[in-house]
Structure formats: C-alpha cells, structure tokens
Scaffold this motif. Structure first.
Motif, PDB file in Angstrom:
ATOM      1  N   ILE A  63       0.835  -1.208   0.000  1.00  0.00           N
ATOM      2  CA  ILE A  63       0.000   0.000   0.000  1.00  0.00           C
ATOM      3  C   ILE A  63       0.868   1.256   0.000  1.00  0.00           C
ATOM      4  CG2 ILE A  63      -1.631   1.336   1.400  1.00  0.00           C
ATOM      5  CD1 ILE A  63      -2.878  -1.392   2.207  1.00  0.00           C
ATOM      6  N   LEU A  64       1.902   1.259   0.850  1.00  0.00           N
ATOM      7  CA  LEU A  64       2.792   2.430   0.893  1.00  0.00           C
ATOM      8  C   LEU A  64       3.508   2.639  -0.437  1.00  0.00           C
ATOM      9  CD1 LEU A  64       4.300   2.078   4.485  1.00  0.00           C
ATOM     10  CD2 LEU A  64       2.579   3.715   3.705  1.00  0.00           C
ATOM     11  N   SER A  65       3.926   1.552  -1.080  1.00  0.00           N
ATOM     12  CA  SER A  65       4.580   1.661  -2.388  1.00  0.00           C
ATOM     13  C   SER A  65       3.620   2.209  -3.435  1.00  0.00           C
ATOM     14  CB  SER A  65       5.104   0.298  -2.842  1.00  0.00           C
ATOM     15  OG  SER A  65       6.134  -0.143  -2.004  1.00  0.00           O
ATOM     16  N   GLU A  66       2.374   1.738  -3.410  1.00  0.00           N
ATOM     17  CA  GLU A  66       1.389   2.244  -4.366  1.00  0.00           C
ATOM     18  C   GLU A  66       1.128   3.729  -4.145  1.00  0.00           C
ATOM     19  OE1 GLU A  66      -1.921  -0.371  -3.706  1.00  0.00           O
ATOM     20  OE2 GLU A  66      -1.223  -1.828  -5.192  1.00  0.00           O
ATOM     21  N   ILE A  67       0.986   4.135  -2.890  1.00  0.00           N
ATOM     22  CA  ILE A  67       0.736   5.560  -2.580  1.00  0.00           C
ATOM     23  C   ILE A  67       1.920   6.405  -3.019  1.00  0.00           C
ATOM     24  CG2 ILE A  67       0.489   7.213  -0.674  1.00  0.00           C
ATOM     25  CD1 ILE A  67      -1.181   5.031   0.760  1.00  0.00           C
ATOM     26  N   ASN A 106       2.609  -2.665 -11.838  1.00  0.00           N
ATOM     27  CA  ASN A 106       2.821  -4.077 -12.167  1.00  0.00           C
ATOM     28  C   ASN A 106       3.995  -4.662 -11.370  1.00  0.00           C
ATOM     29  OD1 ASN A 106       0.695  -4.344 -13.969  1.00  0.00           O
ATOM     30  ND2 ASN A 106       1.934  -3.679 -15.718  1.00  0.00           N
ATOM     31  N   GLN A 107       5.063  -3.900 -11.230  1.00  0.00           N
ATOM     32  CA  GLN A 107       6.215  -4.378 -10.471  1.00  0.00           C
ATOM     33  C   GLN A 107       5.853  -4.557  -8.991  1.00  0.00           C
ATOM     34  OE1 GLN A 107       9.745  -1.960 -10.724  1.00  0.00           O
ATOM     35  NE2 GLN A 107      10.827  -3.191  -9.192  1.00  0.00           N
ATOM     36  N   ILE A 108       5.124  -3.605  -8.443  1.00  0.00           N
ATOM     37  CA  ILE A 108       4.702  -3.700  -7.038  1.00  0.00           C
ATOM     38  C   ILE A 108       3.857  -4.959  -6.833  1.00  0.00           C
ATOM     39  CG2 ILE A 108       3.209  -2.655  -5.284  1.00  0.00           C
ATOM     40  CD1 ILE A 108       4.125   0.109  -6.403  1.00  0.00           C
ATOM     41  N   ASN A 109       2.922  -5.205  -7.739  1.00  0.00           N
ATOM     42  CA  ASN A 109       2.056  -6.380  -7.610  1.00  0.00           C
ATOM     43  C   ASN A 109       2.819  -7.690  -7.829  1.00  0.00           C
ATOM     44  OD1 ASN A 109      -0.568  -5.510  -6.816  1.00  0.00           O
ATOM     45  ND2 ASN A 109      -0.703  -4.469  -8.788  1.00  0.00           N
ATOM     46  N   ARG A 110       3.802  -7.689  -8.734  1.00  0.00           N
ATOM     47  CA  ARG A 110       4.624  -8.888  -8.935  1.00  0.00           C
ATOM     48  C   ARG A 110       5.378  -9.238  -7.655  1.00  0.00           C
ATOM     49  NH1 ARG A 110       5.835  -7.032 -13.979  1.00  0.00           N
ATOM     50  NH2 ARG A 110       7.664  -5.976 -13.213  1.00  0.00           N
ATOM     51  N   GLU A 111       5.975  -8.229  -7.058  1.00  0.00           N
ATOM     52  CA  GLU A 111       6.724  -8.455  -5.809  1.00  0.00           C
ATOM     53  C   GLU A 111       5.786  -8.910  -4.694  1.00  0.00           C
ATOM     54  OE1 GLU A 111       8.840  -4.841  -5.098  1.00  0.00           O
ATOM     55  OE2 GLU A 111      10.150  -5.113  -6.829  1.00  0.00           O
ATOM     56  N   TYR A 112       4.615  -8.310  -4.641  1.00  0.00           N
ATOM     57  CA  TYR A 112       3.641  -8.694  -3.610  1.00  0.00           C
ATOM     58  C   TYR A 112       3.173 -10.136  -3.823  1.00  0.00           C
ATOM     59  CZ  TYR A 112      -0.554  -8.804  -0.753  1.00  0.00           C
ATOM     60  OH  TYR A 112      -1.512  -9.159   0.157  1.00  0.00           O
ATOM     61  N   ASP A 113       2.880 -10.486  -5.079  1.00  0.00           N
ATOM     62  CA  ASP A 113       2.448 -11.856  -5.382  1.00  0.00           C
ATOM     63  C   ASP A 113       3.532 -12.869  -5.015  1.00  0.00           C
ATOM     64  OD1 ASP A 113      -0.010 -10.996  -6.280  1.00  0.00           O
ATOM     65  OD2 ASP A 113       0.533 -11.065  -8.408  1.00  0.00           O
ATOM     66  N   LYS A 114       4.785 -12.498  -5.251  1.00  0.00           N
ATOM     67  CA  LYS A 114       5.892 -13.372  -4.879  1.00  0.00           C
ATOM     68  C   LYS A 114       5.937 -13.556  -3.358  1.00  0.00           C
ATOM     69  CE  LYS A 114       9.752 -11.890  -6.466  1.00  0.00           C
ATOM     70  NZ  LYS A 114      11.095 -11.497  -6.895  1.00  0.00           N
ATOM     71  N   ASP A 115       5.700 -12.475  -2.614  1.00  0.00           N
ATOM     72  CA  ASP A 115       5.657 -12.560  -1.151  1.00  0.00           C
ATOM     73  C   ASP A 115       4.510 -13.465  -0.694  1.00  0.00           C
ATOM     74  OD1 ASP A 115       7.824 -10.871  -0.863  1.00  0.00           O
ATOM     75  OD2 ASP A 115       6.611  -9.090  -0.435  1.00  0.00           O
ATOM     76  N   VAL A 116       3.349 -13.321  -1.320  1.00  0.00           N
ATOM     77  CA  VAL A 116       2.190 -14.141  -0.948  1.00  0.00           C
ATOM     78  C   VAL A 116       2.483 -15.616  -1.207  1.00  0.00           C
ATOM     79  CG1 VAL A 116      -0.212 -14.674  -1.536  1.00  0.00           C
ATOM     80  CG2 VAL A 116       0.488 -12.306  -1.187  1.00  0.00           C
ATOM     81  N   GLN A 117       3.113 -15.921  -2.327  1.00  0.00           N
ATOM     82  CA  GLN A 117       3.478 -17.311  -2.617  1.00  0.00           C
ATOM     83  C   GLN A 117       4.462 -17.839  -1.577  1.00  0.00           C
ATOM     84  OE1 GLN A 117       4.933 -17.167  -6.634  1.00  0.00           O
ATOM     85  NE2 GLN A 117       2.876 -17.235  -7.527  1.00  0.00           N
ATOM     86  N   THR A 118       5.400 -16.995  -1.174  1.00  0.00           N
ATOM     87  CA  THR A 118       6.355 -17.393  -0.131  1.00  0.00           C
ATOM     88  C   THR A 118       5.627 -17.698   1.167  1.00  0.00           C
ATOM     89  OG1 THR A 118       8.110 -16.051  -1.124  1.00  0.00           O
ATOM     90  CG2 THR A 118       8.374 -16.654   1.196  1.00  0.00           C
ATOM     91  N   PHE A 119       4.643 -16.868   1.520  1.00  0.00           N
ATOM     92  CA  PHE A 119       3.885 -17.090   2.753  1.00  0.00           C
ATOM     93  C   PHE A 119       3.103 -18.398   2.680  1.00  0.00           C
ATOM     94  CE2 PHE A 119       3.654 -12.231   2.849  1.00  0.00           C
ATOM     95  CZ  PHE A 119       4.891 -12.145   3.446  1.00  0.00           C
ATOM     96  N   GLN A 120       2.517 -18.677   1.524  1.00  0.00           N
ATOM     97  CA  GLN A 120       1.775 -19.926   1.361  1.00  0.00           C
ATOM     98  C   GLN A 120       2.703 -21.133   1.482  1.00  0.00           C
ATOM     99  OE1 GLN A 120      -0.103 -19.186  -2.420  1.00  0.00           O
ATOM    100  NE2 GLN A 120      -1.924 -18.305  -1.474  1.00  0.00           N
TER     101      GLN A 120
END
Length: 171
Positions: free
Chosen positions: A63-67, A104-118
């Motif tokens: 969220i902070l990166s998007e803002i 797109n880059q922010i979401n790619r990094e976030y998706d990678k984090d979510v996959q790591t958490f899973q």
C-alpha cells in the motif's frame, strides 16, 4: 511338592509384575507424546503467527509503495503540465505508462511474497505432521497374554508337582 508350587508362584508374580511395568512404561510414553504434541502445536501456532505478521507487513509495504508511486507520478504530471512541456494528454499518457509499469512491479513483488507465505504455511503444517507421525504409539500388554502366562505357569507347577509325587511314590 512345595518347591514346584513356589516356583510357579514366583513365575506368576514375575509375569504380573512385567505386565504392570509395561503398563507404567506405556503411561509414561503417552505422557511424553502428549507433551511433544503440545509443543508441536505451540510451534505450529507460532509459525503461523509469524507468517501472518509478515503478510501484514507485506500488505502495508504494498500500500505504501502504491501511494508513493501514485504521488510521484501525479507530481511529475503536474510539474510537466505547469512547466508547459507540450501536450497535456501526451504527458499524462507517458507518465501513466510509467505508473502502470511501477504498479505491475509492485504487484509482482507482492504476489511473490504471498506465494512465499503460502509455502511457509505448507512447510509449517508439514513439520507439525512430521512430528505427529514420528510418534509411535505404545503397544499395551495383553491381559489375555497375562492370563495365558499365569495359567501356563500354574500348569507347569502342577505338572512338576505330579512328577515329584510319582517319583516319591516309586522311589
């Protein structure tokens, strides 16, 4: 005569004592395994809590990166329009494309984090399962086996007594 019955009695006491000892050992094993399970559960909950905290941090960072990106791109648009750098529509389009790339880059990094958490959650559960599956349940002693053992010892004592009586009679 008494000697055969005494030996049979000692054998029976030994079998009863072995049965009780095995029961006590199994009770201790079950207590230790319950403790191991509780510790594994605590570890699993701790792992899930840690993963959840990391997810909250990743959400906040996204969220902070998007803002920040939105603020920077809107600032660039305003600055270039105010300075008169040509067609306002073209300025918005070119900076908007940069914003899309950043998003797109922010979401790619976030998706990678979510996959790591899973993956971490799956690993935490696998560790819990591995701990549970490594516990071998104790085998309780058989009452039927104890009764058969007692009967066998009593029969041996009786048979020995009969042999002793026959030997005394003949001798």
């Amino acid at each position: 005569m008494c000697n055969a019955y005494a030996q049979a009695g000692l054998a029976i006491l030994g079998q009863v004592n072995a049965y009780r000892e095995k029961k006590a050992q199994n009770k201790a094993i079950r207590r230790d395994q319950d403790n191991t399970r509780r510790n594994a559960d605590k570890g699993y909950v701790h792992d899930l809590n840690k993963i959840d905290q990391e997810k909250v941090s990743a959400d906040r960072e996204k969220i902070l990166s998007e803002i920040k990106t939105k603020k920077e791109r809107e600032g660039e648009i305003a600055q270039k329009i105010n300075l008169g750098f040509g067609d306002g529509t073209k300025i918005v389009q070119s900076i908007g494309a940069l914003y899309d790339d950043d998003w797109n880059q922010i979401n790619r990094e976030y998706d990678k984090d979510v996959q790591t958490f899973q993956t971490q959650q799956t690993e935490a559960y696998a560790n819990l399962s591995k701990t549970y599956n490594s516990l071998t349940p104790p085998t309780d002693p058989s009452r039927t086996g104890l009764i058969i053992g007692i009967a066998s010892s009593a029969n041996q004592g009786y048979q020995q007594d009969q042999k002793d009586k026959a030997a005394k009679k003949n001798g």
